[in-house]
Design a protein around this motif. Sequence first.
Motif, PDB file in Angstrom:
ATOM      1  N   GLU C  49       0.788  -1.227   0.000  1.00 29.66           N
ATOM      2  CA  GLU C  49       0.000   0.000   0.000  1.00 29.66           C
ATOM      3  C   GLU C  49       0.819   1.274   0.000  1.00 29.66           C
ATOM      4  O   GLU C  49       0.266   2.368  -0.026  1.00 29.66           O
ATOM      5  CB  GLU C  49      -0.965   0.012   1.195  1.00 29.66           C
ATOM      6  CG  GLU C  49      -0.346   0.412   2.521  1.00 29.66           C
ATOM      7  CD  GLU C  49       0.274  -0.751   3.243  1.00 29.66           C
ATOM      8  OE1 GLU C  49       0.557  -1.767   2.585  1.00 29.66           O
ATOM      9  OE2 GLU C  49       0.488  -0.640   4.462  1.00 29.66           O
ATOM     10  N   GLY C  50       2.148   1.150   0.045  1.00 31.36           N
ATOM     11  CA  GLY C  50       2.919   2.389   0.028  1.00 31.36           C
ATOM     12  C   GLY C  50       4.399   2.122  -0.091  1.00 31.36           C
ATOM     13  O   GLY C  50       4.849   0.976  -0.023  1.00 31.36           O
ATOM     14  N   PRO C 261      -0.880   2.473  -3.972  1.00 27.31           N
ATOM     15  CA  PRO C 261      -1.573   3.094  -2.841  1.00 27.31           C
ATOM     16  C   PRO C 261      -3.101   2.977  -2.875  1.00 27.31           C
ATOM     17  O   PRO C 261      -3.738   3.047  -1.845  1.00 27.31           O
ATOM     18  CB  PRO C 261      -1.159   4.560  -2.925  1.00 27.31           C
ATOM     19  CG  PRO C 261       0.038   4.593  -3.802  1.00 27.31           C
ATOM     20  CD  PRO C 261      -0.091   3.448  -4.727  1.00 27.31           C
ATOM     21  N   VAL C 394      -3.364   7.925   3.618  1.00 29.09           N
ATOM     22  CA  VAL C 394      -3.219   6.591   3.029  1.00 29.09           C
ATOM     23  C   VAL C 394      -4.101   5.608   3.795  1.00 29.09           C
ATOM     24  O   VAL C 394      -4.524   5.892   4.909  1.00 29.09           O
ATOM     25  CB  VAL C 394      -1.749   6.101   3.116  1.00 29.09           C
ATOM     26  CG1 VAL C 394      -0.859   6.889   2.210  1.00 29.09           C
ATOM     27  CG2 VAL C 394      -1.255   6.179   4.537  1.00 29.09           C
ATOM     28  N   ASP C 426       1.023  14.466   2.512  1.00 27.00           N
ATOM     29  CA  ASP C 426       1.428  13.135   2.055  1.00 27.00           C
ATOM     30  C   ASP C 426       2.040  12.388   3.236  1.00 27.00           C
ATOM     31  O   ASP C 426       2.488  12.992   4.203  1.00 27.00           O
ATOM     32  CB  ASP C 426       2.433  13.248   0.901  1.00 27.00           C
ATOM     33  CG  ASP C 426       3.772  13.775   1.365  1.00 27.00           C
ATOM     34  OD1 ASP C 426       3.824  14.952   1.708  1.00 27.00           O
ATOM     35  OD2 ASP C 426       4.737  13.002   1.412  1.00 27.00           O
ATOM     36  N   TRP C 427       2.042  11.089   3.174  1.00 25.52           N
ATOM     37  CA  TRP C 427       2.310  10.239   4.322  1.00 25.52           C
ATOM     38  C   TRP C 427       3.626  10.572   5.026  1.00 25.52           C
ATOM     39  O   TRP C 427       3.674  10.688   6.249  1.00 25.52           O
ATOM     40  CB  TRP C 427       2.293   8.789   3.861  1.00 25.52           C
ATOM     41  CG  TRP C 427       2.346   7.722   4.904  1.00 25.52           C
ATOM     42  CD1 TRP C 427       3.068   6.578   4.825  1.00 25.52           C
ATOM     43  CD2 TRP C 427       1.660   7.643   6.168  1.00 25.52           C
ATOM     44  NE1 TRP C 427       2.867   5.802   5.947  1.00 25.52           N
ATOM     45  CE2 TRP C 427       2.011   6.440   6.785  1.00 25.52           C
ATOM     46  CE3 TRP C 427       0.774   8.487   6.835  1.00 25.52           C
ATOM     47  CZ2 TRP C 427       1.509   6.036   8.029  1.00 25.52           C
ATOM     48  CZ3 TRP C 427       0.281   8.082   8.074  1.00 25.52           C
ATOM     49  CH2 TRP C 427       0.647   6.886   8.653  1.00 25.52           C
TER      50      TRP C 427
END
Lengths: 282, 334, 550
Positions: C49-50, C261, C394, C426-427
């Motif tokens: 996922e990232g 993502p 996310v 953003d993450w």
Amino acid sequence: MRIFTTLKLSNGSVSLKLGSSCVIVLVVLSFLVPLLFDLDPYRISDNLRASIGLWNGSGPLLGTDDLGRDVLARLVFGARNSVGIGLAVVLVSMSVGIPLGLFAGVYGGWIDTSIMRVTGILMTLPTILLAIVIVSVLGAGLLTAMCAATIVAIPGFIRVVRSISALEMKRQYVQAARTGGDSKLQILWSEVLPNCWVPIVAQATLGFGDAILHIAALDFLGLGAKPPMAEWGAMLADARPFIESNPNLIVLPGLCLATTIFGFTLLGDALQRWLNPRTGVH
Amino acid sequence: MFKLGALTTTLLGISLIAFFAIRFVPGDPVVLMIGERGADPQQYREAVARLGLDKPMAWQYVSFLGRAVRGDLGTSISSGRDVSTELLARWPATLELGVAALLLAVLVGVPIGVVAAIYRDTLLDRVLTACSLAGYSTPNFWLGLLLILLFSVALNLLPVSGRLDTAFDVWNVTGFMLIDTLLPAARAQYGLFAFYSALHHLVLPTVTMATIPIAVFARMTRASMVEVLSEDYILAARARGLSPVRIIGLHALRNALLPIIVVIGLHFLNVAIAGAIMTETIFGWPGIGSYIVSSVYARDYPVIQGSILVIGVVVILTNGAVDVLSRLANPRMR
Amino acid sequence: MSDLIQVLKERDVNNMTIVRILLAFLCIAFTVSCNRPAQTANTLVYCSEGSPESLNPQQVLSGTGRNATATTIYDRLVDFKPGTTSLVPALAESWTVSDDRTTYDFTLRRGVKFHKTEFFEPQREFNADDVVFSIERQRDENHPFHRVGGGSYQYFQGMGMDKLIVSVMRIDDHRVRIVLLRPDATFLANMAMPFMSILSAEYGAKLLAAGTPEKIDTQPIGTGPYAFKSYLKDSTIRFVANAAYWNGKPNIENLVFAITPDASVRLQKLKKGECQIAVSPAPADLTAIRGDKQLVLDEEDGLNIGYVAMNVEKPPFDNVLVRRAVAHALNKQAYIDAIYLGNARPAINPYPSTIWSYTDQVRVYQHDLEKARALLAEAGYAQGFTTTLWTLPVTRPYNPNGRKMGEMMQADLAKVGIKVELVTYDWATYLAKVKLGEHQMVQLGWSGDNGDPDNFLYTLLSCDSVTRGSNNSRYCNADFNRIISEARTANDIEVRTRLYQQALVLLSEDEPIIPIAHSKVFRALSNRVKGYTMNAFDLDYFASLTLESS
């Protein structure tokens, strides 16, 4: 008045009718429907586990989104927002673009060159890129997105007005008036401006469609309207995770967007073809 | 010569926009350029010295120009690599998509325009014009989603994201997937399957990106053809008894296409980049468009600044080149 | 013109047919290549996922990072049996503990080799020097590699290991002695955590000599089942099976992490066969996955917590009454219904009931708007106030849609007069800014690493972890801190249980974080994948997987 005589032209009247009816329907729907029906686009459902869905006999006509909000209500309010936003953007860009275009066309010389140069620079970058850059600088939000859409729309008006006014300045009676002692400002007001209205209206109509498109694109990217605002672009972005389970959430807002932009583009295009019946090309 | 002056001022203008845009962002300009994480005092001082952020604005601008001309566009905050390296790495992806979209647009749009011009004012013409207008008004991000809905979700025919099935480890030589998958190394390992995968992944983004150009080219072609078809020499050729196909193919098309090609050239880059931003974001295509969007999310200002500059310069130079070439090719155009 | 048109109409038909046939051909050509070629049969693609924050688990905080590195490239002295919280020997064959429980002697496994890759060829086998190197890098500020990569070791420092470990010494090539400051019941379990992965000292020395020390984190070398091949940020991480792996060569030759993502795109790729394991599918798609014959849905009660943290250093959240008011205003069950679609349990404590020492005798905050308003009035905010809520950008195992939850929280808090603005980054920036304490209210969460309450309470709520760990509420309460520190050193599990129960009660009175839900964790797999066991820690093990041919 010339406008009404040219209405009789059969060439392009279909698109004119279709376009204007789209626009009228949009405006009517967005303002009238909320008055007639009790629509709440923001109310989050109490039964959230079963909230997302299509029409099941009772309840909202077009179903609910993932938070149980009425899709039809959100679409209608989105229409109202789009009309309002588009109007604001067009009016502001007109109020900046028209004077600049007039000065450029009428006065000529270095004023013309400098204004056209700046316009040229602004038009270098693709509009959506310029809009994104402006929003990244000013911060995300609906107001900054509107600013971006406005700035991006101004060059269009400058160009249209300038070309008309430059053309008008070359006409014989204008030359005569100049030698007769009229100042440029007087000529601008009395001769040039009245001839600009039709192309300005055409450009404004097209600009309306463009403004809606740009705002929707910025919303889709998350750089425009903030939640829980009902905006078509933002609704599209929210619907992406549900592309498998509930595709109607993607189809409906996009359909509204496409139809609206289509209507405005059609209308603006038909209006432009009045001036230039042979081409009608952007 | 006059045009050269205009070109230079436009270039300077774009560089000014690129430089000053970042100055409008609220906050400490040093932190903006080096990022908010890991900005310890030492790095802060280094950045100030390197970028000359304590010197007057004019000096900074000139230094910025100087660095840009040498290819130094700064360092990306999120990746720590040079912005120019990052942009160079991503250009081929956007270019591949752009060229594919352009080809599709020409192959579909021009014939539509020709047909519409020939059958001018009939129902067919009205329908084609309406279709192209509809294509022009459809937001490309929505169209992309619809195509995904139809071809990926419903029919499970085409993939949704990326340039290549990640199982294929294809060496990145040119950056163009269609070429790299046909290189001997890739073919030895995967046969033609990697190439098919690349094609598969190219279809939907290309169609999405080509829709607006198709509409534009169709209308341009139609307008141009209509003009040419009504010219005297066409009627004369018809009177002389030449076959219609020869008329269309040889005379009309050739003369109609010249302005179209000019327009295509001018439009291509603009359309490619504008279309790329939304299309690449939807399809997870690792090109310049999605890079700019993710940099905006990450507030990676050096990247945003570098991208504006590069794209602006490329567009200006290309437009200038096309302008010059078209003048040389057809002096009667002005 | 009309006769021209007439003639053309006849001609055009032919041209159009040719075009149509061509198009049809293209369509067929495109759809034909749907079957996966034999060449990729032994490749497992894992849709993650990232992007990992780093390729070095010592510097990694998120599950994404841990998955990318800890179970692939590296090993630790001890490890968890996959799917359980019981410890098994890994790089250490056995260990002894001194009577005062401060000295641990590990006997290391022989015959373990580091990865041989394009960029490094090990000249010796794994030995005690590597263990010393790996731990000292994080502990000793003067270690040549301490500052490399930033010098921030969030787990090691945030858990207080740098103060706990007094010394790490090699006794001989195959024995290492670790001396602690005081007894710590959690120490052995912590040695199994990803941040205690063993790096190669030989590789470190080589890089230092070459002047490129940062490569130890960007081109990692370990002893694990998969050797690092390449990493394209936000795109792919590629690994190759380690033929010389001490626990047996993995069955799957090539392992690829496809960084995706978007949860629905992960599912799409899974359906198309472009990946075989998809992490955390969207709750809305779970029914579809269950109904698909070619897919398998694995689920487990996660050892996690999704919460909202209030920065107690910033008013009005320094006032406990305000925090309690917010807790009463939020409607947890609604979030569970809408966001998790029921696949979670409402939380009243920082860790779920499956962990020992859980108690429900804490102060529970029911959804009660009247009480919320009363508390706000009592605190002096009868008119409400304005604040910001940072929402997750996310999907996380403990929260599949932070943004939507934020919208719902916004609506709930508006009902008691609190105006909330939703903010996101953003993450990477999100985590960094939260660490600096720039937020007011923030959505975050935690997945347990070792099944011990200390892993939740100390990492999330101790004074130590305010600046060096994951204490997002920046809560530092002397009593609470004393209790959880005591619980670490105690050996008797009953003593520890009692202490933790006290801690939970105290915490619920102060409510610096509002626990929202304990989510189930899901993996969607292709039915070709065999040997996969679901893990409550949200870790994936690849070494024992096999891929059947389609």
